[in-house]
Scaffold this motif. Structure first.
Motif, PDB file in Angstrom:
ATOM      1  N   UNK A 135      53.645  62.626  26.107  1.00  0.00           N
ATOM      2  CA  UNK A 135      54.925  62.866  25.439  1.00  0.00           C
ATOM      3  C   UNK A 135      55.603  61.566  25.042  1.00  0.00           C
ATOM      4  N   UNK A 136      54.819  60.476  24.994  1.00  0.00           N
ATOM      5  CA  UNK A 136      55.373  59.196  24.605  1.00  0.00           C
ATOM      6  C   UNK A 136      56.090  58.510  25.748  1.00  0.00           C
ATOM      7  N   UNK A 137      56.678  57.358  25.430  1.00  0.00           N
ATOM      8  CA  UNK A 137      57.404  56.555  26.415  1.00  0.00           C
ATOM      9  C   UNK A 137      58.771  56.225  25.825  1.00  0.00           C
ATOM     10  N   UNK A 138      59.842  56.360  26.610  1.00  0.00           N
ATOM     11  CA  UNK A 138      61.182  56.156  26.043  1.00  0.00           C
ATOM     12  C   UNK A 138      61.435  54.750  25.511  1.00  0.00           C
ATOM     13  N   UNK A 139      60.660  53.757  25.987  1.00  0.00           N
ATOM     14  CA  UNK A 139      60.914  52.373  25.587  1.00  0.00           C
ATOM     15  C   UNK A 139      59.785  51.738  24.770  1.00  0.00           C
ATOM     16  N   UNK A 140      58.714  52.497  24.497  1.00  0.00           N
ATOM     17  CA  UNK A 140      57.556  51.924  23.801  1.00  0.00           C
ATOM     18  C   UNK A 140      57.175  52.823  22.632  1.00  0.00           C
ATOM     19  N   UNK A 141      56.976  52.242  21.472  1.00  0.00           N
ATOM     20  CA  UNK A 141      56.611  53.012  20.282  1.00  0.00           C
ATOM     21  C   UNK A 141      55.213  53.625  20.439  1.00  0.00           C
ATOM     22  N   UNK A 142      55.014  54.754  19.787  1.00  0.00           N
ATOM     23  CA  UNK A 142      53.772  55.502  19.940  1.00  0.00           C
ATOM     24  C   UNK A 142      52.553  54.695  19.510  1.00  0.00           C
ATOM     25  N   UNK A 143      52.645  53.964  18.393  1.00  0.00           N
ATOM     26  CA  UNK A 143      51.489  53.199  17.935  1.00  0.00           C
ATOM     27  C   UNK A 143      51.146  52.071  18.906  1.00  0.00           C
ATOM     28  N   UNK A 144      52.171  51.536  19.562  1.00  0.00           N
ATOM     29  CA  UNK A 144      51.934  50.495  20.567  1.00  0.00           C
ATOM     30  C   UNK A 144      51.228  51.083  21.778  1.00  0.00           C
ATOM     31  N   UNK A 145      51.620  52.286  22.184  1.00  0.00           N
ATOM     32  CA  UNK A 145      50.968  52.956  23.312  1.00  0.00           C
ATOM     33  C   UNK A 145      49.490  53.201  23.034  1.00  0.00           C
ATOM     34  N   UNK A 146      49.197  53.678  21.817  1.00  0.00           N
ATOM     35  CA  UNK A 146      47.799  53.947  21.474  1.00  0.00           C
ATOM     36  C   UNK A 146      46.991  52.654  21.425  1.00  0.00           C
ATOM     37  N   UNK A 147      47.571  51.617  20.872  1.00  0.00           N
ATOM     38  CA  UNK A 147      46.871  50.337  20.812  1.00  0.00           C
ATOM     39  C   UNK A 147      46.580  49.798  22.198  1.00  0.00           C
TER      40      UNK A 147
END
Length: 289
Positions: free
Chosen positions: A139-151
């Motif tokens: 469900x994503x992270x409140x402080x990190x952008x989704x594309x950064x999480x995937x990378x």
């Protein structure tokens, strides 16, 4: 007459649990109800010290479970502190599997800004580590952008494979199966075939579960609360993950999404979580017979 296991029973097999360094008495209390060999993660909290973390991991091993100590990258003040922790884990014979996470501090307390930097050092293997768990955020992270999480997930998975380590993805907890399934599909489409352990809140008070949801930025809208089975009219009541587990199991059944298991965040206690799992399996088996 043979009875086929229900998808829920299959999903619940080989579940894992989480405890803090202060939870050794709770572990001893729950021990009889937890299957031998269960993976039990030991957190790396800011208010716990080295001895507490190591002693908790040792207690897990002595109880005939598999300890998975956490390493919080941004809490490490130096390379020497990392090596001291790993050395102590190795001495206690609990260093084979670790979970490397970025950690809570926004500003690193030492040289490691994220978990990828710890993994890339190659230090883990020097102290007997053969398996590394990493974080996933359906469900994503409140402080990190989704594309950064995937990378970051891809980078860590590649690093783990290149170093010949066994990888596992451990997800943040959630209350809705839809984003979990979509996220697992996206992981597999990226060629990451690590076993995935889906984070699930163990049975706990509704008010406490909603508090954790807000704290960690997990969606807790009325619609999702309804899907999970909360009763907003009874904030003093308790809620278990029965509906979530059953729905997730049905969606995974035959979907070809690789190895997926459950990881319980024991907000309501280790014993309550282990008892819930035992009772849930018994109910599923009774319904199938």
């Amino acid at each position: 007459m043979t009875t086929t296991k229900s998808p829920s029973v299959t999903l619940l097999s080989d579940y894992s649990l989480e405890m803090t360094g202060k939870d050794v008495p709770a572990l001893e209390e729950a021990q009889a109800g937890i299957p031998a060999g269960t993976r039990i993660n030991v957190t790396y909290l800011g208010n716990e010290d080295l001895d507490m973390r190591v002693n908790a991991a040792r207690a897990v091993r002595l109880a005939n479970f598999k300890p998975v100590p956490h390493i919080s990258a941004r809490r490490l003040t130096s390379k020497a502190q990392l090596e001291e922790f790993l050395s102590r884990l190795q001495e206690a014979e609990v260093s084979s599997s670790v979970f490397v996470v970025g950690g809570d501090p926004h500003t690193p307390e030492g040289p490691y800004s994220d978990s990828a930097e710890v993994i890339r050092t190659g230090i883990l293997q020097e102290y007997g580590v053969t398996g590394v768990s990493i974080s996933g955020y359906p469900e994503g992270h409140p402080d990190i952008k989704t594309d950064v999480l995937w990378g970051a997930l891809q980078e860590k998975a590649d690093s783990i494979r290149e170093q010949g380590l066994e990888g596992t993805i451990l997800t943040q907890f959630g209350f809705d199966t839809e984003p979990v399934i979509e996220w697992i599909q996206a992981v597999r489409e990226r060629g990451i075939d690590f076993p995935i352990r889906v984070g699930v809140p163990g049975p706990a008070g509704v008010k406490r579960l909603l508090g954790y949801a807000r704290r960690f930025g997990v969606a807790s809208s009325a619609g999702i609360v309804q899907k999970y089975g909360f009763s907003l009219a009874n904030l003093l009541g308790t809620a278990g993950p029965d509906r979530f587990v059953a729905d997730l199991a049905d969606r995974l059944d035959g979907a070809g999404l690789g190895t997926v298991k459950l990881h319980f965040y024991t907000f309501g206690g280790m014993r309550a979580t282990a008892n819930w799992a035992t009772e849930f399996v018994a109910k599923q088996n009774a319904a199938a017979s």
